[in-house]
Write a protein that holds these residues in place. Sequence first.
Motif, PDB file in Angstrom:
ATOM      1  N   LYS A  79      39.937  50.225  44.872  1.00 42.11           N
ATOM      2  CA  LYS A  79      39.284  50.252  45.521  1.00 42.11           C
ATOM      3  C   LYS A  79      39.246  48.850  45.878  1.00 42.11           C
ATOM      4  O   LYS A  79      40.029  47.491  45.464  1.00 42.11           O
ATOM      5  CB  LYS A  79      38.095  50.365  45.203  1.00 42.11           C
ATOM      6  CG  LYS A  79      37.895  51.597  44.588  1.00 42.11           C
ATOM      7  CD  LYS A  79      36.305  51.534  44.099  1.00 42.11           C
ATOM      8  CE  LYS A  79      35.893  50.612  42.647  1.00 42.11           C
ATOM      9  NZ  LYS A  79      34.795  50.802  41.909  1.00 42.11           N
ATOM     10  N   TRP A  80      38.796  48.698  47.351  1.00 39.36           N
ATOM     11  CA  TRP A  80      39.059  47.139  47.888  1.00 39.36           C
ATOM     12  C   TRP A  80      37.646  46.106  47.533  1.00 39.36           C
ATOM     13  O   TRP A  80      38.527  45.320  47.486  1.00 39.36           O
ATOM     14  CB  TRP A  80      38.609  47.389  49.292  1.00 39.36           C
ATOM     15  CG  TRP A  80      36.827  47.599  50.209  1.00 39.36           C
ATOM     16  CD1 TRP A  80      36.467  48.975  49.736  1.00 39.36           C
ATOM     17  CD2 TRP A  80      35.625  46.379  49.541  1.00 39.36           C
ATOM     18  NE1 TRP A  80      35.101  48.970  49.776  1.00 39.36           N
ATOM     19  CE2 TRP A  80      35.051  47.431  50.032  1.00 39.36           C
ATOM     20  CE3 TRP A  80      36.017  45.519  49.450  1.00 39.36           C
ATOM     21  CZ2 TRP A  80      33.108  47.484  49.956  1.00 39.36           C
ATOM     22  CZ3 TRP A  80      34.994  44.902  50.285  1.00 39.36           C
ATOM     23  CH2 TRP A  80      32.953  45.710  49.954  1.00 39.36           C
ATOM     24  N   SER A  81      37.283  46.666  46.854  1.00 43.07           N
ATOM     25  CA  SER A  81      35.884  45.770  46.139  1.00 43.07           C
ATOM     26  C   SER A  81      36.946  45.363  44.264  1.00 43.07           C
ATOM     27  O   SER A  81      35.861  44.311  44.027  1.00 43.07           O
ATOM     28  CB  SER A  81      34.834  46.597  46.029  1.00 43.07           C
ATOM     29  OG  SER A  81      35.180  47.971  44.781  1.00 43.07           O
ATOM     30  N   ASP A  82      38.029  46.007  44.523  1.00 42.95           N
ATOM     31  CA  ASP A  82      38.838  45.520  43.193  1.00 42.95           C
ATOM     32  C   ASP A  82      39.395  44.129  43.169  1.00 42.95           C
ATOM     33  O   ASP A  82      39.004  43.685  44.381  1.00 42.95           O
ATOM     34  CB  ASP A  82      38.766  46.526  42.372  1.00 42.95           C
ATOM     35  CG  ASP A  82      38.903  47.772  41.730  1.00 42.95           C
ATOM     36  OD1 ASP A  82      37.826  47.818  41.752  1.00 42.95           O
ATOM     37  OD2 ASP A  82      39.665  48.710  41.975  1.00 42.95           O
ATOM     38  N   ALA A  83      39.425  43.062  41.788  1.00 39.52           N
ATOM     39  CA  ALA A  83      39.600  41.867  41.427  1.00 39.52           C
ATOM     40  C   ALA A  83      40.897  41.914  40.834  1.00 39.52           C
ATOM     41  O   ALA A  83      40.931  42.902  40.004  1.00 39.52           O
ATOM     42  CB  ALA A  83      39.231  41.517  41.511  1.00 39.52           C
ATOM     43  N   LEU A  84      42.158  41.228  41.352  1.00 40.49           N
ATOM     44  CA  LEU A  84      42.988  40.450  39.858  1.00 40.49           C
ATOM     45  C   LEU A  84      42.628  39.711  39.365  1.00 40.49           C
ATOM     46  O   LEU A  84      42.809  38.508  39.670  1.00 40.49           O
ATOM     47  CB  LEU A  84      44.526  41.051  41.079  1.00 40.49           C
ATOM     48  CG  LEU A  84      45.796  40.237  39.740  1.00 40.49           C
ATOM     49  CD1 LEU A  84      45.680  41.562  38.908  1.00 40.49           C
ATOM     50  CD2 LEU A  84      46.763  40.018  40.497  1.00 40.49           C
ATOM     51  N   TYR A  85      42.872  39.943  38.210  1.00 42.20           N
ATOM     52  CA  TYR A  85      42.669  39.098  37.404  1.00 42.20           C
ATOM     53  C   TYR A  85      43.841  38.818  35.798  1.00 42.20           C
ATOM     54  O   TYR A  85      44.612  39.668  35.750  1.00 42.20           O
ATOM     55  CB  TYR A  85      41.614  39.332  35.608  1.00 42.20           C
ATOM     56  CG  TYR A  85      40.022  39.583  36.792  1.00 42.20           C
ATOM     57  CD1 TYR A  85      39.330  38.360  37.087  1.00 42.20           C
ATOM     58  CD2 TYR A  85      39.378  40.274  37.376  1.00 42.20           C
ATOM     59  CE1 TYR A  85      37.953  38.411  37.617  1.00 42.20           C
ATOM     60  CE2 TYR A  85      38.755  40.804  37.885  1.00 42.20           C
ATOM     61  CZ  TYR A  85      37.406  39.817  38.291  1.00 42.20           C
ATOM     62  OH  TYR A  85      36.199  39.610  39.218  1.00 42.20           O
ATOM     63  N   ALA A  86      44.191  37.727  35.893  1.00 39.96           N
ATOM     64  CA  ALA A  86      45.552  37.343  34.722  1.00 39.96           C
ATOM     65  C   ALA A  86      45.406  35.903  34.327  1.00 39.96           C
ATOM     66  O   ALA A  86      44.613  35.157  34.959  1.00 39.96           O
ATOM     67  CB  ALA A  86      46.763  37.668  35.899  1.00 39.96           C
ATOM     68  N   ASP A  87      47.131  36.085  33.834  1.00 43.95           N
ATOM     69  CA  ASP A  87      47.022  34.500  33.081  1.00 43.95           C
ATOM     70  C   ASP A  87      47.022  33.578  34.645  1.00 43.95           C
ATOM     71  O   ASP A  87      48.714  34.202  34.484  1.00 43.95           O
ATOM     72  CB  ASP A  87      47.683  34.437  31.771  1.00 43.95           C
ATOM     73  CG  ASP A  87      47.776  32.787  31.386  1.00 43.95           C
ATOM     74  OD1 ASP A  87      48.005  31.859  32.212  1.00 43.95           O
ATOM     75  OD2 ASP A  87      47.857  33.035  30.663  1.00 43.95           O
ATOM     76  N   ARG A  88      46.668  32.535  34.855  1.00 42.07           N
ATOM     77  CA  ARG A  88      46.928  31.634  36.105  1.00 42.07           C
ATOM     78  C   ARG A  88      48.495  31.589  35.849  1.00 42.07           C
ATOM     79  O   ARG A  88      48.925  30.463  36.344  1.00 42.07           O
ATOM     80  CB  ARG A  88      45.799  30.832  36.685  1.00 42.07           C
ATOM     81  CG  ARG A  88      45.964  29.721  37.917  1.00 42.07           C
ATOM     82  CD  ARG A  88      45.358  29.408  38.255  1.00 42.07           C
ATOM     83  NE  ARG A  88      44.153  30.035  39.071  1.00 42.07           N
ATOM     84  CZ  ARG A  88      43.836  30.614  40.154  1.00 42.07           C
ATOM     85  NH1 ARG A  88      44.987  30.772  40.603  1.00 42.07           N
ATOM     86  NH2 ARG A  88      42.696  31.884  40.560  1.00 42.07           N
ATOM     87  N   HIS A  89      48.494  30.709  34.585  1.00 42.50           N
ATOM     88  CA  HIS A  89      49.517  29.962  33.598  1.00 42.50           C
ATOM     89  C   HIS A  89      51.095  30.416  34.239  1.00 42.50           C
ATOM     90  O   HIS A  89      51.615  30.619  34.139  1.00 42.50           O
ATOM     91  CB  HIS A  89      49.476  29.273  32.727  1.00 42.50           C
ATOM     92  CG  HIS A  89      48.339  28.510  33.056  1.00 42.50           C
ATOM     93  ND1 HIS A  89      48.236  27.122  34.021  1.00 42.50           N
ATOM     94  CD2 HIS A  89      47.154  27.755  32.579  1.00 42.50           C
ATOM     95  CE1 HIS A  89      47.260  26.342  33.602  1.00 42.50           C
ATOM     96  NE2 HIS A  89      46.635  27.470  32.671  1.00 42.50           N
ATOM     97  N   ASN A  90      50.633  31.976  34.337  1.00 46.41           N
ATOM     98  CA  ASN A  90      52.142  33.003  33.606  1.00 46.41           C
ATOM     99  C   ASN A  90      51.858  34.051  35.395  1.00 46.41           C
ATOM    100  O   ASN A  90      52.850  35.204  34.842  1.00 46.41           O
ATOM    101  CB  ASN A  90      51.440  34.237  32.850  1.00 46.41           C
ATOM    102  CG  ASN A  90      51.921  33.593  31.848  1.00 46.41           C
ATOM    103  OD1 ASN A  90      52.968  32.826  32.212  1.00 46.41           O
ATOM    104  ND2 ASN A  90      51.614  33.826  30.793  1.00 46.41           N
ATOM    105  N   VAL A  91      50.883  33.932  36.371  1.00 47.93           N
ATOM    106  CA  VAL A  91      50.886  34.933  37.482  1.00 47.93           C
ATOM    107  C   VAL A  91      52.642  34.631  38.449  1.00 47.93           C
ATOM    108  O   VAL A  91      52.484  35.881  39.245  1.00 47.93           O
ATOM    109  CB  VAL A  91      49.948  34.447  38.622  1.00 47.93           C
ATOM    110  CG1 VAL A  91      49.843  32.839  39.313  1.00 47.93           C
ATOM    111  CG2 VAL A  91      49.458  35.099  39.380  1.00 47.93           C
TER     112      VAL A  91
END
Length: 111
Positions: A19-31
């Motif tokens: 969905k367009w309202s979803d977001a990606l979450y990850a470890d910023r240091h490993n992106v």
Amino acid sequence: MPEKLKTISEVLLHQSEYKWSDALYADRHNVANPSSTCLVLDPDSVETDDEEDPLEARAHGFEYILSIQDIQSVYANLKQQVSTVQAEQLFAAFLYYLEKDAFIVVDRSAD
């Protein structure tokens, strides 16, 4: 229902399934690694506390990276420039967008 961990590459390649309202979450240091794990969550539909990022994302050490709407725009921009979007091109366009907050321009002189 908790979301399943995915790789960043999987999310990019299947961005149209979210969905367009979803977001990606990850470890910023490993992106910068396409094999890094991540979560896709709707930030408005998950449990949070006083922090901005959802509890489930923080439990994995993840933070907000980019909205799926932005990822879909990165894909659409790339698709306008090349006939077939390759995984490596899409990941490069994603990283470019993260770093520069702009769409990548594909060099066609190499074709």
